[in-house]
Enzyme design. Structure first.
Site, PDB file in Angstrom:
ATOM      1  N   ASP A 240       0.821  -1.215   0.000  1.00  0.00           N
ATOM      2  CA  ASP A 240       0.000   0.000   0.000  1.00  0.00           C
ATOM      3  C   ASP A 240       0.854   1.264   0.000  1.00  0.00           C
ATOM      4  O   ASP A 240       0.397   2.329  -0.407  1.00  0.00           O
ATOM      5  CB  ASP A 240      -0.953  -0.016   1.190  1.00  0.00           C
ATOM      6  CG  ASP A 240      -1.993  -1.099   1.001  1.00  0.00           C
ATOM      7  OD1 ASP A 240      -1.671  -2.271   1.245  1.00  0.00           O
ATOM      8  OD2 ASP A 240      -3.103  -0.774   0.545  1.00  0.00           O
ATOM      9  N   LYS A 251      -0.996  -5.111   3.990  1.00  0.00           N
ATOM     10  CA  LYS A 251      -2.077  -5.668   4.818  1.00  0.00           C
ATOM     11  C   LYS A 251      -1.543  -6.294   6.100  1.00  0.00           C
ATOM     12  O   LYS A 251      -0.536  -6.998   6.090  1.00  0.00           O
ATOM     13  CB  LYS A 251      -2.822  -6.708   3.973  1.00  0.00           C
ATOM     14  CG  LYS A 251      -3.994  -7.383   4.651  1.00  0.00           C
ATOM     15  CD  LYS A 251      -5.022  -6.411   5.180  1.00  0.00           C
ATOM     16  CE  LYS A 251      -5.464  -5.394   4.161  1.00  0.00           C
ATOM     17  NZ  LYS A 251      -6.188  -4.245   4.770  1.00  0.00           N
TER      18      LYS A 251
END
Lengths: 351, 351
Positions: A240, A251
């Site tokens: 991310d 995650k």
């Protein structure tokens, strides 16, 4: 956009002057697209995880900017510039960790600076479609680069969902798995179910079933036991946000996997387009980590699993230090054993 | 059996000539006891996880032997000996990993060897009640011993359920947490939700809410992220079987935690009565690991979470090598940095 047999799923579609998002909260049981035609609804769809996955959030935001500008132009004509910033702010506030969101908004903002007179919608839509198409092309290229690192008869383990649903199409880590599988290199594919949101069980499994790629789900806690048995050679994940030194936010559970991979001599690959790399941040400690509602841990599919009176900690991401990463695969090339100098070199290359 | 305010829950009760088990499949939403009066039903209750947790399985099996012998005596009089072995085999086949099951059956078999003439039920019931009471007493003693290892203001993380529900009462690892909390030593208690069966979210949380001990649930994958932040000083777990060299079989995910604990300098404590130690096995590789139905991973609470066409790997336990264990706490004493010599010394001590 691509006729590849491993690339039939689209989580994000622009058609009939409208943005359609496949509602990922309902998968794998229900395939339902939601039509969005105002920017507040687009931002809420990102916050509520109708769409998720860093590159997919970026693509969605690009289309969201088109929707915002079109609406402002319809209401305010050539004065649309005056009020657009609040819409961009609304989009930017939808989720904090995936830097692709801010990258896409910045790219659309740059496109706004060189618009011709009149209705800006068509030009900005062309730009958003370019963002989308470039992401798919980057994924296919990364798929080939990542698969090139994998030896024949390898077992791989992935976490969360990084496929067509998490990107413009094809996928990052799952794109590498698709390419490696097609090249006949994989002996087995394991997927963590990825609590609390179950991206692995609900989304990754759904994608791989559609591609006829055999996949075995496991509880997240089983990873070290699996590695000890020797069947896994690579852990392959997305990201991310990657900091300037190669630290990787992804995650929750990814860092737990990276620690276990190093302990067992299993290699660890991160697959992400350069739109995920944030050279503004010197290290992973500076990456904002979203804490999501406790309810995601305390319940499952609307069904309460924990007793009343209990609280939960629900960080949506963790940070894996660059020292635990064997390779970062981007569309500009592969960085082995990443560090700040190598990341700077990558980002300044023509790619 | 004990008036301790932290010891009010009983998963196993013998009353009105009948064995009552609290159905742990229904917790935390429904508290329902199931009455059992034949041995096949007792074995099935163990297989189906109406009762679970190694010491609780042992206690249940002891009462199961009483039920079996009573029934055989009623049907066959003094010839009950001839047919009892098939009942003991039925009980022993209910689950493979927790050695307390076989330990309890062996202990009851020894009690059968010195029975007086006539109905054997009363004598064997006295022995089963002794097994139950001794387990509770062992847990209280281990609670004190384990709490003694913990410094004030410590944070602890536990996995699965090891409390009153998993034992005769009070608990092993959760007994240590109860004792340490009562001694004012704990700054925070974290519990892994423990997929796939959610023993942490459903059972450990339920027990601690009843004791007014604050607990924070987390997804299993969050453990390394939590440890990196420095709030956890001990991981405390139970065991289903400990080999003669100190290798520890426990709920899937335990080994993943042990690897992470060592990486982060967090200490790792195993709490188990000596009935969990299997000196017949030289190392953990010899411990049989139960694979449970895929459906436990693919579904949750009867609700399907994964798409059709996907398989799952569902080992119920993993093995943590002794080298990753800082202390094994038993009712006979504490073994620091366990190895084969120390385990032999423990088991040959008077205790």
């Amino acid at each position: 956009m691509n006729t590849d047999s491993y690339d039939n799923i689209r989580a994000i579609e622009w058609r009939d002057d409208c943005l359609y998002l496949l509602d990922q909260r309902l998968l794998p049981h229900t395939e339902k697209y939601i039509a969005l035609s105002d920017v507040v609804a687009v931002a809420k769809a990102i916050t509520d995880m109708v769409v998720r996955g860093a590159p997919a959030i970026g693509v969605t935001a690009a289309y969201g900017v088109v929707i915002a500008v079109r609406s402002r132009y319809q209401q305010e004509g050539d004065n649309w510039h005056a009020s657009i910033e609040q819409d961009l702010h609304c989009l930017a506030a939808s989720r904090p960790t995936a830097v692709n969101l801010f990258w896409a908004i910045d790219r659309m903002r740059k496109a706004m600076e060189t618009l011709p007179e009149g209705d800006p919608t068509a030009v900005l839509l062309t730009e958003a479609i370019a963002v989308h198409k470039e992401d798919i092309a980057a994924n296919h290229h990364m798929g080939e680069l990542g698969a090139g690192l994998i030896s024949p008869s390898s077992g791989v383990l992935t976490h969360c969902n990084t496929g067509s649903l998490a990107t413009g199409g094809y996928g990052t880590a799952l794109g590498v798995i698709r390419s490696a599988y097609r090249a006949g290199k994989l002996s087995c594919v394991y997927a963590d179910e990825t609590r609390p949101w179950l991206q692995g069980a609900r989304l990754t499994a759904w994608e791989l079933v559609q591609d006829n790629i055999p996949v075995t789900l496991q509880a997240d806690g089983a990873a070290s036991h699996l590695m000890k048995q020797g069947g896994v050679h690579w852990v392959i994940v997305g990201s991310d946000r990657i900091a300037g030194n190669g630290d990787v936010a992804n995650k929750i559970g990814t860092y737990h996997l990276a620690v276990a991979a190093r302990y067992h001599g299993v290699k660890f690959m991160v697959v992400a387009p350069t739109s995920t790399i944030d050279m503004q941040l010197s290290c992973g400690d500076e990456i904002p980590i979203e804490n999501r509602p406790q309810e995601e841990v305390l319940s499952l599919g609307g069904q309460r699993i924990a007793p009343a009176g209990v609280s939960a900690w629900n960080p949506s991401f963790d940070v894996t230090p660059a020292a635990l990463v064997d390779a970062i695969v981007t569309e500009k090339g592969v960085v082995h054993s990443p560090n700040a100098a190598k990341m700077r070199e990558l980002m300044s290359s023509a790619g």
